[in-house]
Motif scaffolding. Structure first.
Motif, PDB file in Angstrom:
ATOM      1  N   MET A   1       6.564 119.732  41.199  1.00  0.00           N
ATOM      2  CA  MET A   1       7.349 120.491  42.170  1.00  0.00           C
ATOM      3  C   MET A   1       6.524 121.594  42.824  1.00  0.00           C
ATOM      4  O   MET A   1       6.669 121.879  44.002  1.00  0.00           O
ATOM      5  N   ASN A   2       5.644 122.244  42.049  1.00  0.00           N
ATOM      6  CA  ASN A   2       4.844 123.325  42.605  1.00  0.00           C
ATOM      7  C   ASN A   2       3.910 122.834  43.700  1.00  0.00           C
ATOM      8  O   ASN A   2       3.706 123.490  44.708  1.00  0.00           O
ATOM      9  N   CYS A   3       3.308 121.639  43.468  1.00  0.00           N
ATOM     10  CA  CYS A   3       2.410 121.124  44.502  1.00  0.00           C
ATOM     11  C   CYS A   3       3.180 120.786  45.763  1.00  0.00           C
ATOM     12  O   CYS A   3       2.689 120.947  46.872  1.00  0.00           O
ATOM     13  N   LEU A   4       4.431 120.334  45.588  1.00  0.00           N
ATOM     14  CA  LEU A   4       5.256 120.050  46.763  1.00  0.00           C
ATOM     15  C   LEU A   4       5.587 121.320  47.502  1.00  0.00           C
ATOM     16  O   LEU A   4       5.672 121.358  48.727  1.00  0.00           O
ATOM     17  N   ARG A   5       5.767 122.367  46.753  1.00  0.00           N
ATOM     18  CA  ARG A   5       6.161 123.632  47.362  1.00  0.00           C
ATOM     19  C   ARG A   5       5.000 124.251  48.158  1.00  0.00           C
ATOM     20  O   ARG A   5       5.209 124.943  49.147  1.00  0.00           O
ATOM     21  N   THR A   6       3.777 124.012  47.730  1.00  0.00           N
ATOM     22  CA  THR A   6       2.657 124.731  48.320  1.00  0.00           C
ATOM     23  C   THR A   6       1.854 123.926  49.329  1.00  0.00           C
ATOM     24  O   THR A   6       1.096 124.479  50.091  1.00  0.00           O
ATOM     25  N   SER A   7       1.950 122.626  49.286  1.00  0.00           N
ATOM     26  CA  SER A   7       1.163 121.794  50.201  1.00  0.00           C
ATOM     27  C   SER A   7       1.707 121.894  51.613  1.00  0.00           C
ATOM     28  O   SER A   7       2.850 121.545  51.854  1.00  0.00           O
ATOM     29  N   PRO A   8       0.922 122.385  52.585  1.00  0.00           N
ATOM     30  CA  PRO A   8       1.418 122.549  53.941  1.00  0.00           C
ATOM     31  C   PRO A   8       1.876 121.252  54.571  1.00  0.00           C
ATOM     32  O   PRO A   8       2.869 121.209  55.281  1.00  0.00           O
ATOM     33  N   SER A   9       1.126 120.160  54.299  1.00  0.00           N
ATOM     34  CA  SER A   9       1.479 118.891  54.935  1.00  0.00           C
ATOM     35  C   SER A   9       2.776 118.313  54.403  1.00  0.00           C
ATOM     36  O   SER A   9       3.436 117.528  55.063  1.00  0.00           O
ATOM     37  N   ASP A  10       3.136 118.675  53.172  1.00  0.00           N
ATOM     38  CA  ASP A  10       4.353 118.143  52.557  1.00  0.00           C
ATOM     39  C   ASP A  10       5.410 119.222  52.357  1.00  0.00           C
ATOM     40  O   ASP A  10       6.282 119.093  51.494  1.00  0.00           O
ATOM     41  N   SER A  11       5.347 120.289  53.147  1.00  0.00           N
ATOM     42  CA  SER A  11       6.240 121.424  52.925  1.00  0.00           C
ATOM     43  C   SER A  11       7.702 121.070  53.137  1.00  0.00           C
ATOM     44  O   SER A  11       8.586 121.789  52.666  1.00  0.00           O
ATOM     45  N   TRP A  12       7.979 119.969  53.839  1.00  0.00           N
ATOM     46  CA  TRP A  12       9.363 119.566  54.088  1.00  0.00           C
ATOM     47  C   TRP A  12       9.959 118.801  52.907  1.00  0.00           C
ATOM     48  O   TRP A  12      11.170 118.677  52.790  1.00  0.00           O
ATOM     49  N   ILE A  13       9.107 118.279  52.003  1.00  0.00           N
ATOM     50  CA  ILE A  13       9.603 117.402  50.938  1.00  0.00           C
ATOM     51  C   ILE A  13      10.415 118.178  49.903  1.00  0.00           C
ATOM     52  O   ILE A  13      11.516 117.769  49.519  1.00  0.00           O
ATOM     53  N   TYR A  14       9.866 119.312  49.437  1.00  0.00           N
ATOM     54  CA  TYR A  14      10.555 120.062  48.384  1.00  0.00           C
ATOM     55  C   TYR A  14      11.969 120.504  48.800  1.00  0.00           C
ATOM     56  O   TYR A  14      12.946 120.203  48.097  1.00  0.00           O
ATOM     57  N   PRO A  15      12.146 121.229  49.942  1.00  0.00           N
ATOM     58  CA  PRO A  15      13.508 121.617  50.307  1.00  0.00           C
ATOM     59  C   PRO A  15      14.417 120.421  50.592  1.00  0.00           C
ATOM     60  O   PRO A  15      15.623 120.486  50.306  1.00  0.00           O
ATOM     61  N   THR A  16      13.858 119.326  51.105  1.00  0.00           N
ATOM     62  CA  THR A  16      14.673 118.140  51.372  1.00  0.00           C
ATOM     63  C   THR A  16      15.189 117.528  50.078  1.00  0.00           C
ATOM     64  O   THR A  16      16.374 117.172  49.967  1.00  0.00           O
ATOM     65  N   VAL A  17      14.315 117.418  49.076  1.00  0.00           N
ATOM     66  CA  VAL A  17      14.732 116.856  47.779  1.00  0.00           C
ATOM     67  C   VAL A  17      15.805 117.722  47.141  1.00  0.00           C
ATOM     68  O   VAL A  17      16.835 117.219  46.657  1.00  0.00           O
ATOM     69  N   ILE A  18      15.593 119.036  47.129  1.00  0.00           N
ATOM     70  CA  ILE A  18      16.576 119.941  46.510  1.00  0.00           C
ATOM     71  C   ILE A  18      17.901 119.894  47.275  1.00  0.00           C
ATOM     72  O   ILE A  18      18.987 119.840  46.670  1.00  0.00           O
ATOM     73  N   LEU A  19      17.826 119.894  48.601  1.00  0.00           N
ATOM     74  CA  LEU A  19      19.050 119.864  49.399  1.00  0.00           C
ATOM     75  C   LEU A  19      19.797 118.547  49.200  1.00  0.00           C
ATOM     76  O   LEU A  19      21.030 118.537  49.137  1.00  0.00           O
ATOM     77  N   CYS A  20      19.069 117.439  49.098  1.00  0.00           N
ATOM     78  CA  CYS A  20      19.716 116.145  48.859  1.00  0.00           C
ATOM     79  C   CYS A  20      20.364 116.099  47.472  1.00  0.00           C
ATOM     80  O   CYS A  20      21.463 115.555  47.309  1.00  0.00           O
ATOM     81  N   LEU A  21      19.683 116.669  46.477  1.00  0.00           N
ATOM     82  CA  LEU A  21      20.289 116.737  45.143  1.00  0.00           C
ATOM     83  C   LEU A  21      21.551 117.595  45.169  1.00  0.00           C
ATOM     84  O   LEU A  21      22.571 117.250  44.551  1.00  0.00           O
ATOM     85  N   TYR A  22      21.486 118.704  45.899  1.00  0.00           N
ATOM     86  CA  TYR A  22      22.674 119.543  46.043  1.00  0.00           C
ATOM     87  C   TYR A  22      23.806 118.756  46.715  1.00  0.00           C
ATOM     88  O   TYR A  22      24.957 118.766  46.254  1.00  0.00           O
ATOM     89  N   GLY A  23      23.461 118.064  47.822  1.00  0.00           N
ATOM     90  CA  GLY A  23      24.471 117.297  48.539  1.00  0.00           C
ATOM     91  C   GLY A  23      25.073 116.197  47.691  1.00  0.00           C
ATOM     92  O   GLY A  23      26.281 115.959  47.731  1.00  0.00           O
ATOM     93  N   TYR A  24      24.240 115.530  46.886  1.00  0.00           N
ATOM     94  CA  TYR A  24      24.741 114.440  46.048  1.00  0.00           C
ATOM     95  C   TYR A  24      25.740 114.962  45.013  1.00  0.00           C
ATOM     96  O   TYR A  24      26.847 114.437  44.884  1.00  0.00           O
ATOM     97  N   PHE A  25      25.343 115.987  44.257  1.00  0.00           N
ATOM     98  CA  PHE A  25      26.219 116.468  43.186  1.00  0.00           C
ATOM     99  C   PHE A  25      27.455 117.187  43.735  1.00  0.00           C
ATOM    100  O   PHE A  25      28.511 117.171  43.096  1.00  0.00           O
ATOM    101  N   SER A  26      27.338 117.813  44.907  1.00  0.00           N
ATOM    102  CA  SER A  26      28.519 118.478  45.476  1.00  0.00           C
ATOM    103  C   SER A  26      29.554 117.471  45.960  1.00  0.00           C
ATOM    104  O   SER A  26      30.746 117.776  46.016  1.00  0.00           O
ATOM    105  N   MET A  27      29.107 116.244  46.318  1.00  0.00           N
ATOM    106  CA  MET A  27      30.036 115.209  46.769  1.00  0.00           C
ATOM    107  C   MET A  27      30.409 114.223  45.670  1.00  0.00           C
ATOM    108  O   MET A  27      31.273 113.368  45.866  1.00  0.00           O
ATOM    109  N   MET A  28      29.779 114.326  44.533  1.00  0.00           N
ATOM    110  CA  MET A  28      30.065 113.431  43.411  1.00  0.00           C
ATOM    111  C   MET A  28      31.285 113.960  42.670  1.00  0.00           C
ATOM    112  O   MET A  28      31.206 114.526  41.582  1.00  0.00           O
ATOM    113  N   ARG A  29      32.467 113.756  43.281  1.00  0.00           N
ATOM    114  CA  ARG A  29      33.710 114.336  42.760  1.00  0.00           C
ATOM    115  C   ARG A  29      34.730 113.211  42.542  1.00  0.00           C
ATOM    116  O   ARG A  29      35.553 112.933  43.416  1.00  0.00           O
ATOM    117  N   PRO A  30      34.680 112.539  41.392  1.00  0.00           N
ATOM    118  CA  PRO A  30      35.560 111.390  41.162  1.00  0.00           C
ATOM    119  C   PRO A  30      37.045 111.740  41.099  1.00  0.00           C
ATOM    120  O   PRO A  30      37.895 110.845  41.208  1.00  0.00           O
TER     121      PRO A  30
END
Length: 484
Positions: A1-30
């Motif tokens: 995760m740290n390398c994702l956070r610091t790599s300029p070329s991949d700077s979009w990956i870390y927030p996208t992964v976290i936001l998608c995980l947030y979106g998944y669990f917030s909508m996972m409401r059986p």
């Protein structure tokens, strides 16, 4: 995760992964497909009348009241605090659902869930502040797709647990609480944006030069691509370089720019009509989703029959997703046939709701809902594209914010008149007759509009045809000869 956070070329990956995980669990409401059966069990012991007239309307009212201040705070606070607030609101909602008792407690649930709905704007706006523009489309697709997958998965899981595992509705809510708690934890790991679209954006001092005349970009498209951050000179004047504006000055500047941008956006007739349909249809769609479980309980009481709400929701969502995906492969002249499509699908929506009203068979009622939700999701995908195609990111955030506000105003009026005990207080079956008639009126509006567009196009084609040009030339020659 740290390398994702610091790599300029991949700077979009870390927030996208976290936001998608947030979106998944917030909508996972059986528990959501079985909300009304849960509130009707002896533990909660609320009647259908109490749920319909006293509990569910609170969500509409709170959503409307909270939307504008939350929209402003979302940009001012730079998204992450509002996403965290949404995570907290999710947790509070399900804690109250599990342990609250009585009408008042459930009204508080609906109010807090109104906060959840109002803060949803932060989830979709956050990504534009932390990734570069070339990743916007891809990341938006990820964020929207993951919520769709989560909702479908939750609905299927809920149906399996209820039908095969004979699990209590209470434990469905426990699973939902665990899921939204996970979402809240993920929200804490989101990076804090350094900028936002309006309050914390850098004003651009220079207006980009207009493209050359030979560039076939329409004037309307060019206007939509201009920056929304230019200073509204006529209202505030330009700030001198290095001058720091006060918070009040900055707020006035942003509000003035919003007004100017909205005025320019809605000057497009095409955008006005697509936005009108979007607001009208969304108001009706939200109203149907809010009360459809009450109708199912009326057609087939939960105590006397097997409940398939989860399977129906999963099938409807999946069908709508497939239909929306297929739209990308359909080649249609939306400028010419767009309003006709709006009219046709509004007729389908009206017909499915009227079918749900008149039928006594719960399976036919389910089928009507499947048709209604799938056709709405299909057309809303088209409408979103038609609205945003000529707008910059900043402007379509504004346009959808305004369209959502208008939809909520319409929905609130509908709730007060049709549902609320201070209004007509109509029985649930009659309510769906009203909703079906409402979509029939929408269909009528856009059918008339589409006939006008087709007739105008036909007239233009006739005027531009070779025969018409030749005829006009002959008439001109005859006129000249007569004068001579």
């Amino acid at each position: 995760m740290n390398c994702l956070r610091t790599s300029p070329s991949d700077s979009w990956i870390y927030p996208t992964v976290i936001l998608c995980l947030y979106g998944y669990f917030s909508m996972m409401r059986p528990s959501e497909p079985f909300l009304i059966p849960y509130l009707s069990v002896p533990n909660k012991n609320l009647t259908s009348t109490q749920i319909t007239n006293e509990v569910l309307p609170v969500w509409t009212y709170s959503y409307l009241v909270l939307l504008f201040p939350v929209f402003v705070l979302t940009d001012y606070l730079r998204y992450k605090p509002v996403i965290v607030l949404q995570g907290i609101s999710f947790v509070v909602t399900w804690l109250l659902l599990l342990f609250g008792q009585g009408v008042m407690a459930m009204q508080v649930v609906e109010f807090v869930f109104g906060m959840v709905s109002a803060t949803e704007v932060a989830y979709y706006a956050y990504i534009y502040s932390v990734v570069s523009p070339e990743h916007y489309q891809r990341v938006s697709g990820y964020c929207r797709s993951v919520t769709l997958v989560a909702y479908t998965t939750a609905s299927v899981l809920a149906q399996l647990l209820v039908s095969l595992g004979n699990l209590s509705y209470f434990y469905l809510n426990v699973i939902s609480l665990v899921s939204v708690s996970m979402a809240f934890l993920f929200s804490l790991f989101l990076p804090m944006p350094k900028k936002s679209m309006f309050f914390h954006a850098k004003p651009k001092r220079e207006t980009p030069e207009k493209p050359p005349e030979q560039d076939p970009v329409p004037q309307e498209t060019w206007q939509g691509q201009k920056s929304s951050y230019q200073e509204p000179v006529t209202i505030l004047g330009n700030l001198e370089d290095g001058e720091k504006s006060s918070p009040a000055h900055e707020a006035v500047r942003v509000f003035a720019q919003w007004f100017q941008d909205l005025k320019e956006c809605y000057s497009s007739e095409r955008l006005r009509y697509w936005s009108l349909w979007w607001a009208l249809a969304t108001a009706g769609f939200n109203q149907v989703l809010n009360y459809v479980q009450i109708l199912w309980e009326y057609k087939a009481p939960f105590q006397d029959s097997e409940v398939y709400n989860g399977a129906v929701e999963a099938t409807a969502t999946f069908g709508g997703a497939v239909a929306a995906f297929a739209v990308g492969y359909v080649k249609v002249n939306w400028d010419l046939l767009g309003e006709l499509a709006l009219a046709v699908f509004s007729v389908i929506n009206a017909g499915s709701l009227l079918l749900m009203h008149y039928t006594l068979n719960i399976w036919v009622c389910y089928t009507g809902y499947l048709i209604f939700k799938s056709s709405y999701m299909l057309l809303i995908t088209i409408a979103v594209f038609q609205i945003v195609v000529n707008l910059s990111v900043e402007r379509y955030a504004l346009v959808f914010g305004m369209d959502t506000f208008i939809a909520l105003v319409i929905q609130t009026i509908m709730t007060v008149i049709v549902v609320d005990q201070r209004g007509l207080n109509l029985p649930i079956s009659i309510q769906f007759l009203v909703y079906g008639s409402y979509f029939a009126v929408i269909a009528g509006i856009f059918l008339i509009r589409s006939m006008y567009i087709l007739y105008s196009a036909k007239c233009r084609k006739e005027v531009q045809s070779p025969a018409a040009i030749q005829r006009l030339a002959k008439e001109e020659i005859q006129t000249v000869s007569t004068k001579l």
